[in-house]
Motif scaffolding. Structure first.
Motif, short mmCIF file in Angstrom:
data_model
loop_
_atom_site.label_atom_id
_atom_site.label_comp_id
_atom_site.label_asym_id
_atom_site.label_seq_id
_atom_site.Cartn_x
_atom_site.Cartn_y
_atom_site.Cartn_z
N LEU A 1 56.37 98.29 44.19
CA LEU A 1 55.30 97.80 45.07
C LEU A 1 55.01 98.80 46.19
O LEU A 1 53.85 99.05 46.53
CB LEU A 1 55.73 96.45 45.65
CG LEU A 1 54.72 95.72 46.51
CD1 LEU A 1 53.45 95.46 45.72
CD2 LEU A 1 55.30 94.41 47.00
N TRP B 1 48.40 93.79 38.47
CA TRP B 1 48.76 93.33 39.81
C TRP B 1 47.58 93.39 40.78
O TRP B 1 47.61 92.73 41.82
CB TRP B 1 49.91 94.16 40.36
CG TRP B 1 50.97 94.41 39.34
CD1 TRP B 1 51.22 95.57 38.70
CD2 TRP B 1 51.89 93.45 38.80
NE1 TRP B 1 52.23 95.41 37.81
CE2 TRP B 1 52.67 94.11 37.84
CE3 TRP B 1 52.12 92.10 39.05
CZ2 TRP B 1 53.66 93.48 37.12
CZ3 TRP B 1 53.11 91.47 38.33
CH2 TRP B 1 53.87 92.15 37.39
N ARG C 1 59.02 94.42 39.64
CA ARG C 1 57.75 94.45 40.35
C ARG C 1 57.24 93.02 40.57
O ARG C 1 56.76 92.68 41.66
CB ARG C 1 56.73 95.24 39.53
CG ARG C 1 55.32 95.23 40.07
CD ARG C 1 55.21 96.02 41.37
NE ARG C 1 53.85 95.99 41.88
CZ ARG C 1 52.93 96.88 41.55
NH1 ARG C 1 53.22 97.84 40.71
NH2 ARG C 1 51.71 96.81 42.07
N GLU D 1 56.39 91.41 44.14
CA GLU D 1 55.04 90.89 44.38
C GLU D 1 55.11 89.43 44.83
O GLU D 1 54.42 89.04 45.77
CB GLU D 1 54.21 90.97 43.09
CG GLU D 1 53.78 92.36 42.68
CD GLU D 1 52.43 92.77 43.28
OE1 GLU D 1 51.73 91.86 43.77
OE2 GLU D 1 52.11 93.96 43.26
#
Lengths: 376, 498
Positions: free
Chosen positions: A205, A246, A293, A297
């Motif tokens: 991230l 994302w 990830r 997130e």
């Protein structure tokens, strides 16, 4: 252990388990720990002699012909079994188009004359691999990412989520980046998929936030990809491939918001349990760094304004199924299918009599007295 | 004509509506219908290894998971691996005294697997060499198999519980609480549950319930060096290589292991209408012969295009067709327009023509068609496919019937047998020899805006006499019948307009 497995084989009638995904089909027998094989869901069209994906069908008749060809190949080349009177388990998403489902049943019963068919919802069957019955199942496959939470063995349909953020979108992204960096490059999707599997990964991230800005971190090393003409895959392509999953779209939706939105839609007393029982399935979730990830997130989103007052969850926990994520759904079907439950199957006699497949969206199959409910 | 790899110019219409060349069709002698690969029931007859030709009974095939125990596929390029013999590398002698002893010892033979296509060897993968030529290779096991078998056993218990519940449900009892539906799905079910206490604990807690999986907050992070280390792509497996072995899906080339070769099947075909075999191969995998082979080109006259004049819209072009009678009986052929009904007819003993139906086809006594309907299985019928071919030309068909003598293999070599006793119309029959004739027809393409550029197709119905010899085994007179089959000929593109 293996010895017992052998005995089970001979005593029982075999049950074929099929998971027909939009990119890959997983097939094997119920009661086995791994599928016999994983093949592409595509077939050579007998008329045009082209390789065609089953899910790119034009209309029902076209789909019927494609399925006949594909299943014929599957039964006689790969599974090596006479389909007549055999019992079949098919895993399907609860969001499968009715058209597809009915055509599949028609092909199986009318063309291949199978004995019985059990249609299992993917997300629900998957929990058989864990031995628990409260799991939030996120399936990121080829065409789309779908999510259905299962609480105490009951899917919370109200909270379903689906987004077209899956392998297909990632391939588009890689293809675009590659053609930008190497003009006049024409690569088939199969090669793009290979590039993705062998070189790309999901970045962290922190790095992703800096991507595209001035102080972007130095990209990972480029990779020489052999072929007719060796192409060099730039490092930033490798790193950015999965970013599309994302990046939040115009509706502020991404893979991570799918999970949070689903939890928000669930009753308050189920939320914590669901957040602590997340299971990722589907081939795309096998990308390196996907789970970590997703976790970062989720944690970041929790603290943002969007969710901070709606959700009071502290932790997210992830399950590990006793299998690779790309065939976990199949394994769920193989475990559940071993239970010989004639009442949950649609038999050939019943199908030929009623000429329809029970469906959860149909009121006929959802009547109060569930003795007649022979569907999913 | 039926070519091996070329486009099909003459296509016959199967009873299921498929259009195929005659070489790809069957003819069921029991229901007197043309069948094709699409409308017969395929069955797996025997399993065999395509490499060592070993065939096993089906129970053993199941036990071996449909894989040959001796033959392996290359994990890199999926070709067959061969076993190679080599000499065991001699250990360097520790001391000079040992060295003298070692000289006398003959070097042992060792075996390893090698791919002759991509040069992969089992030594590359670090698999130890074997001292016997066949077998003994280490098997890779699924690391999770114990856990999965516990889960499977648990689900069996659940299933038997549900079966008991259903048994109990058959008797009308007081409905205290609704059925315990562990995997129920309907929203109705959720409502039923809400607000009510769950079933007594004793029902849920099984003694053999496996420990539920434990979720973990820790997840696999990215490998530390991924942003800096250079990647050698030749050391990373492709997706196909990974999927070849689903339970391991190794990422590095040297983790790949040879895969057992999969068995293939020999198939037999069965007519869906009457359940007789139309094709049955011999059991042995080495044999390419058939026990039963009711191919259409043994029973239905074959038509080939000899020549066709260039086609112009509105102009009659000459079309020469060769017709060949493959049967042992003289037959009468007539060519009829496409809209003729294709129901077969027969001539009864009294001399009148009637439609041939299931009931009046002469059958051998063992035929399942003689059984009462209730005994036979319900036959599942697929709807026939609609024919989408559009005829693009007018065809002038001869009105007189054509006679074809039976096939006589000896006549093929007989030069003198030219004088035929058939009174042919010389305008129609151009040539005649043995069981073959060439007929002249005229084709007039019509202007068709829709399929411009497409080849011109003409269709007609071929009516041929067929002698049903099945009954002659029982000393009955063979039944003669007339069968009709639709044909479509692809003649080629239009040359231009007149």
């Amino acid at each position: 252990m293996l010895r017992y497995e052998g005995i089970r084989y001979i005593s029982d009638k075999q049950m074929v388990v099929l998971d027909i995904g939009s990119a890959y089909t997983k097939f094997g027998y119920a009661g086995e720990a791994t599928p016999r094989g994983i093949i592409r869901t595509e077939v050579k069209c007998p008329e045009s002699k082209e390789i065609r994906r089953i899910f790119n069908y034009i209309d029902i008749d076209d789909l019927y012909q494609l399925l006949v060809e594909f299943l014929h190949l599957l039964f006689f080349r790969h599974v090596a079994i006479s389909p007549k009177d055999v019992r079949i388990v098919v895993l399907e998403s609860l969001l499968t188009p009715t058209q597809f489902r009915e055509t599949l049943a028609k092909v199986l019963f009318r063309h291949f004359e199978v004995g019985s068919l059990m249609l299992l919802p993917t997300h629900l069957a998957t929990i058989s691999t864990l031995g628990t019955d409260t799991v939030l199942v996120l399936d990121v496959g080829y065409q789309e990412a779908t999510l259905i939470p299962v609480y105490e063995g009951v899917p919370i349909l109200k909270a379903w989520q689906a987004l077209p953020l899956a392998a297909c979108a990632v391939h588009e992204c890689i293809k675009k980046d590659l053609t930008d960096s190497i003009p006049n490059l024409r690569i088939p999707e199969k090669t793009v998929e290979d590039i993705k599997v062998r070189t790309c990964f999901v970045t962290t991230l922190e790095r992703s936030a800096k991507l595209g800005t001035d102080d972007a971190p130095s990209p990972p090393p480029a990779v020489k990809y052999p072929g007719l003409k060796t192409i060099e895959i730039p490092g930033y392509v490798r790193e950015r491939a999965f970013e599309v999953l994302w990046e939040r779209d115009n509706d502020n939706l991404s893979i991570s918001t799918m999970i949070l939105d689903a939890i928000v839609k669930c009753p308050v007393d189920t939320r914590r349990q669901l957040a602590e029982n997340i299971l990722l399935i589907g081939g795309t979730t096998m990308a390196k760094g996907f789970a970590s990830r997703l976790k970062s997130e989720l944690n970041t989103l929790l603290k943002s304004d969007l969710y901070s007052d709606k959700l009071k969850i502290q932790t997210f926990k992830f399950h590990k199924a006793p299998s690779k994520p790309n065939y976990t759904a199949w394994l769920g079907g193989a475990i559940f299918g071993i239970a010989d439950l004639p009442a949950r199957c649609l038999t050939k006699e019943n199908y030929l009599k009623s000429n329809r497949v029970p469906d959860w969206v149909c009121l006929l199959d959802n009547q109060k007295d569930d003795t007649s409910n022979c569907g999913i | 004509m039926a070519y091996l790899f070329q486009p099909d110019y003459v296509r016959y219409v199967c009873s299921c509506g498929s259009l195929k060349p005659i070489s790809k069709m069957y003819f069921c002698r029991h229901c007197l219908k043309i069948r094709c690969g699409y409308c017969v029931c395929h069955e797996a007859d025997s399993h065999y290894c395509p490499n060592c030709m070993e065939n096993l009974p089906s129970a053993e095939v199941r036990l071996k998971k449909n894989k040959c125990s001796n033959c392996f596929d290359c994990p890199c390029c999926f070709q067959t691996l061969c076993t190679r013999a080599g000499q065991a590398p001699l250990r360097p002698p520790a001391s000079s005294a040992d060295a003298k002893q070692d000289v006398k010892a003959t070097p042992k033979k060792v075996y390893y697997l090698s791919c002759s296509l991509c040069r992969w060897t089992s030594r590359d993968a670090g698999i130890p060499d074997q001292y016997v030529a066949t077998g003994g290779w280490p098997e890779q096991e699924n690391p999770n198999s114990t856990r999965i078998s516990t889960l499977i056993d648990f689900h069996k218990v659940l299933a038997s519980k549900e079966k008991q519940e259903q048994q109990r449900k058959k008797f009308p009892t007081k409905r205290t609480f609704l059925q315990y539906e562990k995997f129920g799905l309907t929203s109705a079910m959720v409502r039923k549950r809400a607000g009510k206490p769950l079933e007594p604990k004793s029902l849920i807690q099984h003694s053999d319930q496996p420990a539920p999986a434990v979720a973990n907050e820790e997840v696999d992070d990215l490998p530390a060096g991924i942003f800096t280390e250079a990647v050698d792509i030749t050391k990373i497996t492709t997706l196909e290589q990974r999927l070849q072995h689903p339970d391991v899906q190794a990422e590095k080339i040297n983790e790949l292991r040879p895969q057992h070769k999969q068995f293939l099947v020999k198939r037999s075909q069965r007519c869906r209408g009457c359940e007789h075999n139309v094709s049955k191969p011999e059991y042995s995998p080495q044999s390419i012969k058939f026990k039963i082979q009711l191919a259409a080109f043994y029973h239905v006259p074959e038509i080939r295009i000899v020549t066709c004049e260039p086609l112009r819209v509105g102009v009659a072009s000459e079309l020469l067709l060769k017709i060949c009678n493959p049967t042992q009986h003289q037959t009468q052929i007539s060519l009829l327009p496409l809209d003729t009904p294709t129901t077969p007819t027969t001539v009864t003993a009294s001399g009148e023509e009637q439609e041939l139906k299931r009931e009046n086809i002469q059958m051998g006594s063992e035929s399942p068609n003689l059984l009462p309907l209730a005994v036979r299985q319900i036959s599942v019928t697929e709807d026939p496919k609609p024919i989408t071919v559009v005829s693009g030309a007018e065809i002038a068909l001869p009105e007189c019937p054509l006679f074809l003598p039976p096939r006589d293999d000896a006549a093929e070599y007989d030069e003198t047998n030219d004088a035929s006793h058939f009174q042919d119309d010389k305008k129609v029959v151009v040539w005649r020899k043995g069981n073959k004739i060439v007929v002249r027809l005229h084709v007039t393409p019509f202007a068709n805006e829709q399929n411009k550029g497409e080849p011109v197709i003409v269709g007609f119905v071929l009516r041929h006499g067929y002698v049903n010899t099945l009954a002659t085994l029982e000393h009955k007179a063979p039944q003669k019948s007339e069968l009709n089959v639709q044909l479509f000929l692809t003649l080629g593109n239009l040359v231009g307009t007149a």
